[in-house]
Design an enzyme around this catalytic site. Structure first.
Site, mmCIF file in Angstrom:
data_model
loop_
_atom_site.group_PDB
_atom_site.id
_atom_site.type_symbol
_atom_site.label_atom_id
_atom_site.label_comp_id
_atom_site.label_asym_id
_atom_site.label_seq_id
_atom_site.Cartn_x
_atom_site.Cartn_y
_atom_site.Cartn_z
ATOM 1 C CG ASP A 82 9.612 9.016 -8.817
ATOM 2 O OD1 ASP A 82 11.156 8.960 -7.773
ATOM 3 O OD2 ASP A 82 8.784 8.544 -8.496
ATOM 4 C CB ILE A 141 -0.098 -4.985 -3.568
ATOM 5 C CG1 ILE A 141 -0.132 -4.381 -5.654
ATOM 6 C CG2 ILE A 141 -0.031 -6.282 -3.933
ATOM 7 C CD1 ILE A 141 0.288 -5.500 -6.146
ATOM 8 N N GLY A 142 -1.016 -1.617 -2.844
ATOM 9 C CA GLY A 142 -0.287 -0.360 -2.961
ATOM 10 C C GLY A 142 -0.778 0.715 -2.792
ATOM 11 C CE LYS A 151 0.266 3.929 -10.649
ATOM 12 N NZ LYS A 151 0.925 4.325 -11.517
ATOM 13 C CB THR A 155 -3.486 11.344 -3.632
ATOM 14 O OG1 THR A 155 -2.489 11.596 -2.794
ATOM 15 C CG2 THR A 155 -4.146 12.015 -3.405
ATOM 16 C CG PHE A 156 -4.055 11.289 -7.772
ATOM 17 C CD1 PHE A 156 -5.860 12.240 -7.501
ATOM 18 C CD2 PHE A 156 -3.272 12.624 -7.564
ATOM 19 C CE1 PHE A 156 -5.834 13.543 -6.743
ATOM 20 C CE2 PHE A 156 -3.386 13.987 -6.655
ATOM 21 C CZ PHE A 156 -4.418 14.421 -7.065
ATOM 22 C CB ALA A 157 -3.428 5.528 -8.767
ATOM 23 C CB VAL A 200 -1.201 -0.867 -7.722
ATOM 24 C CG1 VAL A 200 -1.212 -2.284 -8.151
ATOM 25 C CG2 VAL A 200 -0.291 -0.160 -8.007
#
EC number: 2.7.11.23
Length: 361
Positions: free
Chosen positions: A137, A21-22, A44, A25-27, A29
């Site tokens: 953010d 669902i997400g 995640k 580049t580095f993760a 989800v």
């Protein structure tokens, strides 16, 4: 297999990983479930093996802050475990986000609904700031919404502790459309006011149903801001011409820009003006904003359970680490694509992994 590996495997076996669902580049989800109860969660997976020098600071920060910050309007961290080269964060599952609400033209929402979303955002932000943390953010798709309508602040990968004395920080944080002018001018010493500006732009976006200030580059962002609100003077914003990346921009007259959001009422217009002051020292704090007359004026905020929500499933979300690469990310708005360049933190290598073990203990 050592004891730590056995414990990590025990934790991993507690959860079932489902659909993605997400992505970043580095993760990535995933939607998951707790095997024993069937409770929905979000898992995640941080891909440590993809990082050049070990565990990136963003991963450490996110775990650290989510372990420390517990509030109804902040996403809850339920578990942390590692498998092979990957660190897994188990988070409460939230159905949708504020960007999806804004973008869904089939949804009709009222001033009372906007007031409720703003109150929940500011309550979460006030708690974050009270505990000495900058989020750095805030944007609509980092404000997630639970099945009961509660709004929760998420994605702490760019968060940073701050103190009264102040310390030098990068200005390359906060997605450009929500980034305050002091950061666009290269400020390295700044305060919680940067998050307040972001909340102010989100407030206007909720009213207009489109992003308020949507620049294509940092310079264009400043131009659009000053065109909409007027070019600041030294009287409006003392010292801004001394900021590291200050440059002269076209002069625009002061505009009563708040007239474009007259539908929110005079109290709402005043709150937006106070959140979006050019001078960071003049912006309201989160706690002061919560005591603004806007929140006590009619209409009363909608109870969260009665807030409108999109019927569609939450689409895959772009995660903050992509922004550290300055790569284009689909914004999900009519404006198409925006380059969302944020901070690229230093990596920690083996030392970072040792710190990680302490965090996950």
């Amino acid at each position: 297999m050592d004891l730590a590996a056995i414990e990590n495997q025990r934790r991993a076996d507690r959860w079932d990983k489902g659909i993605k669902i997400g992505e970043g580049t580095f993760a990535n989800v995933y939607k998951g479930t707790e095997k024993a109860t069937g409770r929905k969660v979000a898992i995640k997976k941080i891909k440590v093996g993809e990082m050049k020098d070990g565990l990136d600071m963003t991963a450490l920060r996110e775990v650290k802050f989510l372990q420390e910050l517990r509030h109804p309007n902040i996403i809850a961290l339920l578990d942390v475990f590692s498998v092979k080269q990957n660190i897994n964060l188990v988070l409460e599952f939230l159905d949708t986000d504020l960007e999806a609400v804004i973008r869904d033209k089939a949804l009709i929402f009222q001033n009372a609904d906007i007031k409720s979303w703003m109150a929940m955002s500011l309550r979460g932000l006030e708690y974050i700031h009270r505990n000495g943390v900058l989020h750095r953010d805030l944007k609509p798709n980092n404000l997630l919404i639970a099945s009961n309508g509660e709004l929760k602040i998420a994605d702490f990968g760019l968060a940073r502790e701050f103190g009264d004395a102040g310390s030098r920080m990068t200005c390359q944080v906060i997605t450009r459309w929500y980034r305050p002018p002091e950061l666009l001018f290269g400020a390295r010493y700044y305060s919680a006011a940067v998050d307040i500006w972001s909340i102010g732009t989100i407030f206007v976006e909720l009213i207009l149903r489109v992003p308020f200030l949507a620049g294509d580059t940092d310079i264009d962002q400043l131009k659009k801001t000053f065109h909409a609100m007027g070019t600041p003077t030294e009287q409006d914003w003392p010292g801004h011409t001394k900021l590291p990346d200050y440059h002269e921009t076209p002069q625009h007259p002061k505009n009563p820009w708040w007239n474009m959001i007259s539908s929110i009422g005079k109290e709402g217009q005043d709150l937006a003006r106070e959140l979006l002051r050019f001078d960071p020292l003049q912006r309201l704090s989160a706690v002061t904003a919560l005591h603004h007359e806007y929140f006590t004026a009619f209409p009363r905020p909608t109870p969260p359970i009665k807030l409108p929500k999109p019927l569609a499933e939450l689409r895959p979300r772009a995660l903050a680490p992509d922004e550290t690469q300055g790569k284009p990310i689909l914004s999900g708005t009519e404006n198409g694509v925006v380059k969302r360049k944020a901070e690229s933190p230093s990596t920690l290598g083996l030392d970072g992994k040792r710190i990680a073990r302490r965090l996950f203990a």
